[in-house]
Design a protein around this motif. Structure first.
Motif, PDB file in Angstrom:
ATOM      1  N   ASP A   1      37.190  40.441  48.958  1.00  0.00           N
ATOM      2  CA  ASP A   1      37.861  39.913  47.770  1.00  0.00           C
ATOM      3  C   ASP A   1      39.313  39.574  48.041  1.00  0.00           C
ATOM      4  O   ASP A   1      40.176  39.657  47.147  1.00  0.00           O
ATOM      5  N   GLY A   2      39.617  39.183  49.263  1.00  0.00           N
ATOM      6  CA  GLY A   2      40.981  38.824  49.624  1.00  0.00           C
ATOM      7  C   GLY A   2      41.562  37.765  48.698  1.00  0.00           C
ATOM      8  O   GLY A   2      40.896  36.801  48.339  1.00  0.00           O
ATOM      9  N   GLY A   3      42.822  37.970  48.315  1.00  0.00           N
ATOM     10  CA  GLY A   3      43.497  37.035  47.414  1.00  0.00           C
ATOM     11  C   GLY A   3      43.463  37.468  45.973  1.00  0.00           C
ATOM     12  O   GLY A   3      44.287  37.037  45.167  1.00  0.00           O
ATOM     13  N   ALA A   4      42.502  38.336  45.617  1.00  0.00           N
ATOM     14  CA  ALA A   4      42.394  38.818  44.245  1.00  0.00           C
ATOM     15  C   ALA A   4      43.520  39.794  43.942  1.00  0.00           C
ATOM     16  O   ALA A   4      44.210  40.289  44.837  1.00  0.00           O
ATOM     17  N   PHE A   5      43.689  40.087  42.664  1.00  0.00           N
ATOM     18  CA  PHE A   5      44.672  41.077  42.226  1.00  0.00           C
ATOM     19  C   PHE A   5      43.952  42.234  41.550  1.00  0.00           C
ATOM     20  O   PHE A   5      42.903  42.056  40.930  1.00  0.00           O
ATOM     21  N   ALA A   6      44.532  43.408  41.683  1.00  0.00           N
ATOM     22  CA  ALA A   6      44.059  44.573  40.949  1.00  0.00           C
ATOM     23  C   ALA A   6      44.814  44.664  39.637  1.00  0.00           C
ATOM     24  O   ALA A   6      45.943  44.172  39.523  1.00  0.00           O
ATOM     25  N   TYR A   7      44.202  45.293  38.650  1.00  0.00           N
ATOM     26  CA  TYR A   7      44.895  45.543  37.390  1.00  0.00           C
ATOM     27  C   TYR A   7      46.064  46.498  37.642  1.00  0.00           C
ATOM     28  O   TYR A   7      47.190  46.257  37.238  1.00  0.00           O
ATOM     29  N   GLN A   8      45.789  47.583  38.348  1.00  0.00           N
ATOM     30  CA  GLN A   8      46.784  48.524  38.833  1.00  0.00           C
ATOM     31  C   GLN A   8      46.070  49.396  39.862  1.00  0.00           C
ATOM     32  O   GLN A   8      44.838  49.423  39.918  1.00  0.00           O
ATOM     33  N   PRO A   9      46.791  50.116  40.714  1.00  0.00           N
ATOM     34  CA  PRO A   9      46.129  50.972  41.699  1.00  0.00           C
ATOM     35  C   PRO A   9      45.325  52.075  41.010  1.00  0.00           C
ATOM     36  O   PRO A   9      45.671  52.521  39.912  1.00  0.00           O
TER      37      PRO A   9
ATOM     38  N   GLN B   1      36.035  31.153  44.115  1.00  0.00           N
ATOM     39  CA  GLN B   1      34.837  31.803  44.629  1.00  0.00           C
ATOM     40  C   GLN B   1      34.129  32.616  43.550  1.00  0.00           C
ATOM     41  O   GLN B   1      32.894  32.635  43.471  1.00  0.00           O
ATOM     42  N   ALA B   2      34.916  33.294  42.709  1.00  0.00           N
ATOM     43  CA  ALA B   2      34.316  34.123  41.662  1.00  0.00           C
ATOM     44  C   ALA B   2      33.546  33.286  40.651  1.00  0.00           C
ATOM     45  O   ALA B   2      32.528  33.731  40.100  1.00  0.00           O
ATOM     46  N   LEU B   3      34.025  32.073  40.399  1.00  0.00           N
ATOM     47  CA  LEU B   3      33.373  31.185  39.439  1.00  0.00           C
ATOM     48  C   LEU B   3      32.175  30.449  40.031  1.00  0.00           C
ATOM     49  O   LEU B   3      31.326  29.941  39.296  1.00  0.00           O
ATOM     50  N   ALA B   4      32.137  30.381  41.348  1.00  0.00           N
ATOM     51  CA  ALA B   4      31.127  29.540  41.998  1.00  0.00           C
ATOM     52  C   ALA B   4      29.699  30.010  41.759  1.00  0.00           C
ATOM     53  O   ALA B   4      28.776  29.188  41.659  1.00  0.00           O
ATOM     54  N   LYS B   5      29.479  31.303  41.634  1.00  0.00           N
ATOM     55  CA  LYS B   5      28.129  31.828  41.516  1.00  0.00           C
ATOM     56  C   LYS B   5      27.413  31.326  40.270  1.00  0.00           C
ATOM     57  O   LYS B   5      26.304  30.772  40.354  1.00  0.00           O
ATOM     58  N   ASP B   6      28.020  31.520  39.106  1.00  0.00           N
ATOM     59  CA  ASP B   6      27.359  31.174  37.845  1.00  0.00           C
ATOM     60  C   ASP B   6      28.099  30.121  37.032  1.00  0.00           C
ATOM     61  O   ASP B   6      27.610  29.699  35.984  1.00  0.00           O
TER      62      ASP B   6
ATOM     63  N   GLY C   1      45.324  33.856  44.913  1.00  0.00           N
ATOM     64  CA  GLY C   1      44.564  34.291  43.752  1.00  0.00           C
ATOM     65  C   GLY C   1      43.671  33.184  43.218  1.00  0.00           C
ATOM     66  O   GLY C   1      42.539  33.429  42.786  1.00  0.00           O
ATOM     67  N   ALA C   2      44.183  31.954  43.254  1.00  0.00           N
ATOM     68  CA  ALA C   2      43.381  30.808  42.811  1.00  0.00           C
ATOM     69  C   ALA C   2      42.160  30.629  43.705  1.00  0.00           C
ATOM     70  O   ALA C   2      41.057  30.323  43.225  1.00  0.00           O
ATOM     71  N   ALA C   3      42.344  30.849  45.008  1.00  0.00           N
ATOM     72  CA  ALA C   3      41.215  30.722  45.935  1.00  0.00           C
ATOM     73  C   ALA C   3      40.141  31.750  45.601  1.00  0.00           C
ATOM     74  O   ALA C   3      38.933  31.454  45.641  1.00  0.00           O
ATOM     75  N   TYR C   4      40.553  32.946  45.267  1.00  0.00           N
ATOM     76  CA  TYR C   4      39.591  33.978  44.880  1.00  0.00           C
ATOM     77  C   TYR C   4      38.853  33.577  43.604  1.00  0.00           C
ATOM     78  O   TYR C   4      37.631  33.741  43.506  1.00  0.00           O
ATOM     79  N   LEU C   5      39.573  33.054  42.616  1.00  0.00           N
ATOM     80  CA  LEU C   5      38.941  32.665  41.358  1.00  0.00           C
ATOM     81  C   LEU C   5      37.919  31.558  41.560  1.00  0.00           C
ATOM     82  O   LEU C   5      36.867  31.550  40.910  1.00  0.00           O
TER      83      LEU C   5
ATOM     84  N   LEU D   1      43.351  49.517  45.722  1.00  0.00           N
ATOM     85  CA  LEU D   1      43.273  48.327  44.878  1.00  0.00           C
ATOM     86  C   LEU D   1      41.838  47.805  44.819  1.00  0.00           C
ATOM     87  O   LEU D   1      41.161  47.728  45.847  1.00  0.00           O
ATOM     88  N   ALA D   2      41.406  47.436  43.626  1.00  0.00           N
ATOM     89  CA  ALA D   2      40.086  46.828  43.443  1.00  0.00           C
ATOM     90  C   ALA D   2      40.271  45.502  42.712  1.00  0.00           C
ATOM     91  O   ALA D   2      41.029  45.420  41.745  1.00  0.00           O
ATOM     92  N   ALA D   3      39.562  44.473  43.165  1.00  0.00           N
ATOM     93  CA  ALA D   3      39.691  43.153  42.558  1.00  0.00           C
ATOM     94  C   ALA D   3      39.317  43.182  41.085  1.00  0.00           C
ATOM     95  O   ALA D   3      38.326  43.800  40.691  1.00  0.00           O
ATOM     96  N   ASN D   4      40.125  42.526  40.276  1.00  0.00           N
ATOM     97  CA  ASN D   4      39.880  42.419  38.841  1.00  0.00           C
ATOM     98  C   ASN D   4      40.088  40.956  38.463  1.00  0.00           C
ATOM     99  O   ASN D   4      41.185  40.407  38.640  1.00  0.00           O
ATOM    100  N   ASP D   5      39.033  40.322  37.973  1.00  0.00           N
ATOM    101  CA  ASP D   5      39.098  38.883  37.709  1.00  0.00           C
ATOM    102  C   ASP D   5      40.175  38.527  36.692  1.00  0.00           C
ATOM    103  O   ASP D   5      40.912  37.552  36.859  1.00  0.00           O
ATOM    104  N   ASP D   6      40.254  39.282  35.611  1.00  0.00           N
ATOM    105  CA  ASP D   6      41.219  38.951  34.573  1.00  0.00           C
ATOM    106  C   ASP D   6      42.640  39.201  35.037  1.00  0.00           C
ATOM    107  O   ASP D   6      43.548  38.414  34.751  1.00  0.00           O
TER     108      ASP D   6
END
Length: 407
Positions: free
Chosen positions: A192-200, A258-263, A252-256, A206-211
């Motif tokens: 999930d490189g490029g994504a952001f976590a909400y907080q640690p 990919q996240a949108l690509a599935k569905d 972050g845009a690159a991650y989004l 850190l865990a990727a969080n789409d929002d």
């Protein structure tokens, strides 16, 4: 940025109030007759300022001039120290230690009132309060002094920018909000490189969080809840190691993408509930990609929203209509013909008639009646959200824009 304020996130606010022993102060009984200037007919206790701010901001974005009573209601919610609470049923009484003010309501109100103009004193006091509660790491949490998170920090960045400040120069202990956001991004060479976590998390991981990713992309670009219509850059974004805010936003845009690509949309993941399409976060992702110059990459998600978001927006009310308008506008789509719906008319119908409406957005009686009759949003969904979120044990989230921690 998610509302943006989803029912689940609103539930988290209530759970926080209960655990803080302040439920009675945070939960005034809704009046049988809601304030005349307020948008939406659902209980405003936990989202009145938020939904009003998004509604006014969305209207301004498409050339609708709100009636003065709507603007005055929002400005009148401010406390003497400059902060805003989610809702004050008696704005004539002074705020006290039991008034649960927060950075998200304050930041959203600043963005709306700054865009409308004529509220310099209110905006100035609110910005001063936001600066006074900045954390030592450069960011903001939902409540003053709470642990910084990507969503809250991004809402405040948007408020600072709207008020004419340079967010990168608003620092506490030498650290700016951009530095906080940079610390919440996942390295390009990780899952999930490029994504952001909400907080640690409690272990500092850190865990990727789409929002949170959608919010941080917009925040690192120095923009707010309305995003910006940016000319497409052409090339698809790619994750590149960097400490430059602009490049990290593109990561972050690159991650989004990919996240949108599935569905073609994002999915809501909450413990104890079946995964569901997440309309609000998908709209946030569209707005973030457009603001990062990747509007073309958001095309499939925008078309999915056009085809599927109507029932959600009808039930959720003004904040949902506003969120779709802002996403469509940022992505150069027509909010007046969004999957066959005129989002502007539908939003206008949830509150007091605007002072002026462009001819291309003249309301129709049928649309107005339909929207008024079905603004049930908060009531039923709030009850469901409380049990889902309380059971999941999630901490404070922005909503929203703006705003669910994914498990």
């Amino acid at each position: 940025m998610n509302v943006r304020r989803s029912p689940a996130a609103l539930a988290v606010i209530a759970v926080f109030a209960l655990t803080a022993g302040q439920a009675s102060a945070a939960s005034p009984s809704p009046s049988a007759a809601l304030p005349a200037g307020l948008y939406g007919t659902a209980d405003p206790t936990y989202d009145g300022v938020w939904r009003q701010s998004l509604a006014l901001l969305a209207q301004n974005t498409v050339g609708v001039r709100p009636v003065s009573s709507a603007v005055d209601w929002l400005a009148g919610q401010q406390c003497a120290d400059g902060a805003f609470a989610p809702f004050r049923s008696d704005a004539g009484s002074p705020c006290d230690a039991k008034t649960l003010v927060d950075t998200n309501s304050t930041g959203a109100a600043v963005q709306a009132l700054a865009a409308l103009g004529g509220q310099d004193a209110v905006v100035g006091k609110a910005v001063a309060w936001l600066k006074s509660v900045q954390n030592a790491d450069g960011g903001w949490g939902y409540a003053a002094g709470g642990a910084s998170d990507a969503n809250s920090t991004s809402v405040v960045v948007g408020a600072l920018a709207a008020a004419g400040e340079k967010p990168g120069e608003v620092a506490k202990g030498g650290k700016s909000p951009y530095e906080l956001l940079l610390k919440l991004t996942l390295p390009c060479d990780s899952t999930d490189g490029g994504a952001f976590a909400y907080q640690p998390d409690k272990k500092g991981e850190l865990a990727a969080n789409d929002d949170a990713t959608a919010a941080a992309v917009v925040g690192l670009l120095g923009k707010g809840l309305a995003g910006e219509d940016v000319k497409p850059s052409g090339a698809a974004p790619a994750c590149e190691g960097s400490n430059d805010p602009g490049q990290v936003a593109r990561n972050g845009a690159a991650y989004l993408v990919q996240a949108l690509a599935k569905d073609g949309h994002l999915t809501s993941v909450l413990a104890g509930a079946e995964d569901q399409p997440d309309y609000g976060n998908t709209a946030d992702a569209v707005l973030a990609l457009a603001t990062a110059g990747q509007g073309e990459q958001a095309g499939d998600a925008l078309r999915w929203l056009e085809a599927n978001s109507a029932p959600w927006a009808k039930q959720a009310g003004p904040a949902a209509y506003a969120q779709l308008i802002l996403a469509a506008n940022a992505a150069s789509a027509d909010p007046r013909d969004f999957g066959g719906q005129d989002l502007v008319t539908l939003l206008n119908a949830t509150g007091p008639a605007p002072a002026s409406v462009p001819a291309s957005a003249s309301p129709t009686p049928a649309a107005a009646k339909d929207s008024k009759d079905d603004d049930s949003g908060f009531g039923t969904l709030w009850t469901v959200g409380v049990f889902l979120v309380a059971g999941a044990g999630i901490g404070f989230l922005l909503s929203g824009r703006r705003k669910r921690q994914q498990l």
